[in-house]
Design a protein around this motif. Structure first.
Motif, mmCIF file in Angstrom:
data_model
loop_
_atom_site.group_PDB
_atom_site.id
_atom_site.type_symbol
_atom_site.label_atom_id
_atom_site.label_comp_id
_atom_site.label_asym_id
_atom_site.label_seq_id
_atom_site.Cartn_x
_atom_site.Cartn_y
_atom_site.Cartn_z
ATOM 1 N N ALA A 109 43.277 -30.188 37.321
ATOM 2 C CA ALA A 109 44.494 -30.196 36.506
ATOM 3 C C ALA A 109 44.184 -30.402 35.035
ATOM 4 C CB ALA A 109 45.445 -31.286 37.010
ATOM 5 N N ARG A 110 43.102 -31.091 34.730
ATOM 6 C CA ARG A 110 42.755 -31.329 33.321
ATOM 7 C C ARG A 110 42.423 -30.033 32.586
ATOM 8 N NH1 ARG A 110 38.849 -33.928 36.338
ATOM 9 N NH2 ARG A 110 36.940 -32.695 36.577
ATOM 10 N N MET A 111 42.294 -28.924 33.336
ATOM 11 C CA MET A 111 42.012 -27.630 32.710
ATOM 12 C C MET A 111 43.279 -26.805 32.492
ATOM 13 S SD MET A 111 38.445 -26.478 34.541
ATOM 14 C CE MET A 111 38.320 -25.003 33.535
ATOM 15 N N ALA A 112 44.449 -27.395 32.670
ATOM 16 C CA ALA A 112 45.708 -26.654 32.522
ATOM 17 C C ALA A 112 45.807 -25.977 31.155
ATOM 18 C CB ALA A 112 46.895 -27.563 32.768
ATOM 19 N N SER A 113 45.427 -26.673 30.092
ATOM 20 C CA SER A 113 45.528 -26.076 28.757
ATOM 21 C C SER A 113 44.573 -24.900 28.603
ATOM 22 C CB SER A 113 45.276 -27.124 27.669
ATOM 23 O OG SER A 113 43.957 -27.622 27.751
ATOM 24 N N ILE A 114 43.429 -24.951 29.256
ATOM 25 C CA ILE A 114 42.470 -23.843 29.210
ATOM 26 C C ILE A 114 43.043 -22.643 29.949
ATOM 27 C CG2 ILE A 114 40.178 -23.088 30.001
ATOM 28 C CD1 ILE A 114 39.263 -26.023 29.498
ATOM 29 N N LEU A 115 43.672 -22.883 31.096
ATOM 30 C CA LEU A 115 44.295 -21.787 31.835
ATOM 31 C C LEU A 115 45.448 -21.178 31.045
ATOM 32 C CD1 LEU A 115 44.240 -23.298 35.419
ATOM 33 C CD2 LEU A 115 42.936 -21.341 34.600
ATOM 34 N N ARG A 116 46.242 -22.028 30.373
ATOM 35 C CA ARG A 116 47.331 -21.513 29.527
ATOM 36 C C ARG A 116 46.784 -20.626 28.420
ATOM 37 N NH1 ARG A 116 48.990 -26.789 29.329
ATOM 38 N NH2 ARG A 116 50.358 -27.242 31.040
#
Length: 86
Positions: free
Chosen positions: A67-74
């Motif tokens: 979940a900590r990669m949400a901004s990367i996925l966005r």
């Protein structure tokens, strides 16, 4: 094909790190993640969606992205949606 690197798990220890890229030719997201595990794969394989076969085809995989990669996925989604690599 030259993928555009978007980001890597910020908590990586340098060994087997979830990573996200965008393919500039197709705007597809390319994701490296942890194997989901048998129980998660079993649950995904049994999930029924109208009009689709159950199971995971041999050419597909279920992966986990923290979940900590949400901004990367966005960011990857935004890059792909805008087609800015073409």
């Amino acid at each position: 094909m030259t993928l555009r690197f978007i980001g890597i798990d910020p908590n990586t220890g340098g060994n087997g790190s979830p990573t996200v890229w965008v393919d500039p030719e197709t705007d597809d997201l390319v994701i490296q993640g942890w194997r989901a595990g048998r129980q998660t794969e079993k649950e995904c394989a049994g999930f029924e969606i109208q009009g689709h076969a159950t199971g995971i085809p041999a050419h597909e995989a279920v992966v986990r992205i923290p979940a900590r990669m949400a901004s990367i996925l966005r960011e990857a989604c935004d890059v792909a949606e805008r087609g800015e690599l073409r």
